[in-house]
Motif scaffolding. Structure first.
Motif, short mmCIF file in Angstrom:
data_model
loop_
_atom_site.label_atom_id
_atom_site.label_comp_id
_atom_site.label_asym_id
_atom_site.label_seq_id
_atom_site.Cartn_x
_atom_site.Cartn_y
_atom_site.Cartn_z
N UNK A 21 0.86 -1.20 0.00
CA UNK A 21 0.00 0.00 0.00
C UNK A 21 0.89 1.24 0.00
N UNK A 22 1.10 1.87 -1.16
CA UNK A 22 2.02 3.02 -1.24
C UNK A 22 1.47 4.25 -0.52
N UNK A 23 2.35 5.20 -0.25
CA UNK A 23 1.95 6.42 0.45
C UNK A 23 0.96 7.25 -0.36
N UNK A 24 0.97 7.08 -1.69
CA UNK A 24 0.07 7.84 -2.55
C UNK A 24 -1.32 7.23 -2.61
N UNK A 25 -1.51 6.06 -2.02
CA UNK A 25 -2.81 5.39 -2.06
C UNK A 25 -3.87 6.26 -1.35
#
Length: 482
Positions: A21-25
């Motif tokens: 789950x990337x920070x941009x999600x």
């Protein structure tokens, strides 16, 4: 029994979230932006704290509903997706190996835990507070408008209901005597209510003349239902499973069956207030509520931007008392004059007609010059007297035997004269350019968050649907501006 609010449990697999789950999600951003513990605090009194089985965390259940609104999916689908979608699991504060809830739990949560909760204003107030704290809302203007949502249930006209009732009568008769088909009258195929009523009466007589059929309990039941429906058709009733939904008008020739959501939004496109009503309600009368709610949620309001529906005399008066400018084109037809509140009709700006207290739209409008009254002119609105004759609110409104029912309005107050002068100012022209923004917001609610049609019956469920959809669009807007 409700235990303390749950967080992500310690798990040997929790590090997977940092990889997957990337920070941009979007869901990670929402989790980082807002502390959902306010949901726990708000619903605490809806749970038993010392008896029964442990309940699912109200925060987790609320997040499931928010996911439904963000992604426009069903109860079953949102639960199924949370089984394998790691961003969903992360958002729901679940360990990667945790099992999901039963979808039926969401229905119980809505009906038992969220009932009688002012979720709409609670969620809007929360997002407005966040936007103000982060310096996102800098303007002192609100843009107002209303958007319609179709009922989950389609309405049926009187003629459609009569045909369904007569079909059930025939079907029940044929169950006991198929040969009776040859005795049945010829069905009406025209879209004419009087001819349909005549056919129903003929059908009743045909069956009643055969006691061996008409005395059968099942047949008698269906026949009585048809007779009762036929007696109720004089008022051109609309029937639906959704008893709270009403017919509203988008124009003089276009209508819808459902609800209206009246919105106020800052120039930064953060919704600051919302009121859900049935579809026939006018836009203008909801402005005082939207203004007060926006102010209660922390907005400083110096200007209200809207269309002609909001330039009514009462709205101008309320705004003037607070030194607020209304950037809305003045329409001569919108003032309610000096009539008492109980005698007021609502102006529908889309149809350019007035709607009576019973919800009937004027069928015709005529302009009239009033002699010996200086410059004052009046618009006269004509209503369908056939509806007035059987209207339950006719007492004091319609005089028996009258051949017409009219409602006339005119401009005559200083407030309107001041507003006409204000419309010519550069400030008015500049602020009016911002009105388009709320049209785009309405489109986002409908096309992205499923707000075109209600997902459940009743105005309480419509308010809940609106709360979650508006909460979602506000959070997304805040994240974008940050």
């Amino acid at each position: 029994m409700l235990v303390q609010q749950q967080k992500i449990q310690f798990s040997s697999y929790s590090d997977l979230y940092d990889l997957i789950v990337p920070k941009e999600n979007l869901l990670r951003k929402i989790n980082d932006l807002i502390d959902f513990s306010f949901i726990y605090d708000e619903l605490l009194n809806k749970y038993c704290l010392n008896n029964g089985r442990n309940a699912e965390s109200p925060v987790k259940m609320f997040k499931y509903l928010l996911l439904k609104s963000i992604y426009s999916v069903s109860d079953v689908d949102v639960v199924e997706r949370s089984r394998y979608d790691m961003s969903f699991k992360y958002f729901l504060d679940m360990a990667p190996e945790d099992d999901v809830i039963n979808p039926s739990s969401l229905t119980k949560f809505r009906k038992l835990r969220l009932k009688d909760t002012d979720l709409l204003n609670l969620l809007i107030g929360k997002t407005v507070t966040i936007a103000i704290d982060k310096g996102i809302i800098k303007s002192r203007s609100i843009i107002v408008d209303a958007t319609h949502t179709l009922s989950r249930s389609n309405p049926f006209s009187s003629i459609e209901v009569l045909r369904e009732r007569s079909r059930l009568v025939r079907k029940t008769v044929y169950q006991f005597d198929e040969n009776f088909k040859s005795k049945m009258p010829v069905k009406n195929t025209e879209n004419d209510l009087n001819k349909e009523l005549a056919y129903c009466r003929e059908l009743e007589k045909c069956i009643e003349d055969e006691p061996s059929i008409s005395e059968i309990p099942a047949v008698k039941e269906k026949l009585n239902l048809l007779r009762e429906t036929a007696e109720d058709t004089d008022e051109q009733l609309t029937f639906s499973k959704d008893t709270d939904a009403k017919i509203g008008h988008k124009s003089a020739d276009s209508s819808f069956f459902g609800y209206k959501t009246h919105l106020a939004m800052s120039e930064e496109r953060i919704i600051t207030a919302a009121v859900v009503t049935s579809g026939e309600k006018g836009d203008g009368p909801e402005l005082p509520k939207l203004l007060q709610m926006s102010q209660d949620n922390g907005m400083e309001v110096e200007t209200i931007i809207g269309d002609s529906a909001y330039s009514g005399k009462e709205n101008l008066k309320i705004a003037s008392e607070q030194d607020i400018k209304i950037v809305a084109k003045l329409n001569p037809s919108i003032t309610q004059g000096c009539r008492k509140e109980k005698d007021q009709f609502d102006y529908n700006k889309d149809a350019d007609r007035f709607v009576c207290p019973a919800g009937h739209l004027a069928i015709r409008k005529a302009h009239q010059n009033r002699k010996n009254v200086g410059k004052n002119q009046a618009d006269v609105y004509y209503f369908d007297v056939e509806k007035c004759k059987v209207c339950p609110l006719r007492e004091g409104c319609y005089k028996d035997g009258a051949k017409s029912k009219t409602y006339s309005v005119s401009i005559k107050s200083e407030l309107h004269q001041e507003q006409m002068a204000f419309q010519e100012s550069d400030y008015y022209k500049e602020k009016s350019k911002h009105r388009y923004k709320i049209e785009a917001k309405n489109s986002e609610l409908k096309n992205v968050h499923g707000y075109k049609r209600a997902t459940s019956y009743g105005i309480e469920n419509m308010q809940m649907q609106g709360a979650l959809a508006i909460f979602a669009v506000n959070l997304k807007r805040i994240l974008k501006l940050i």
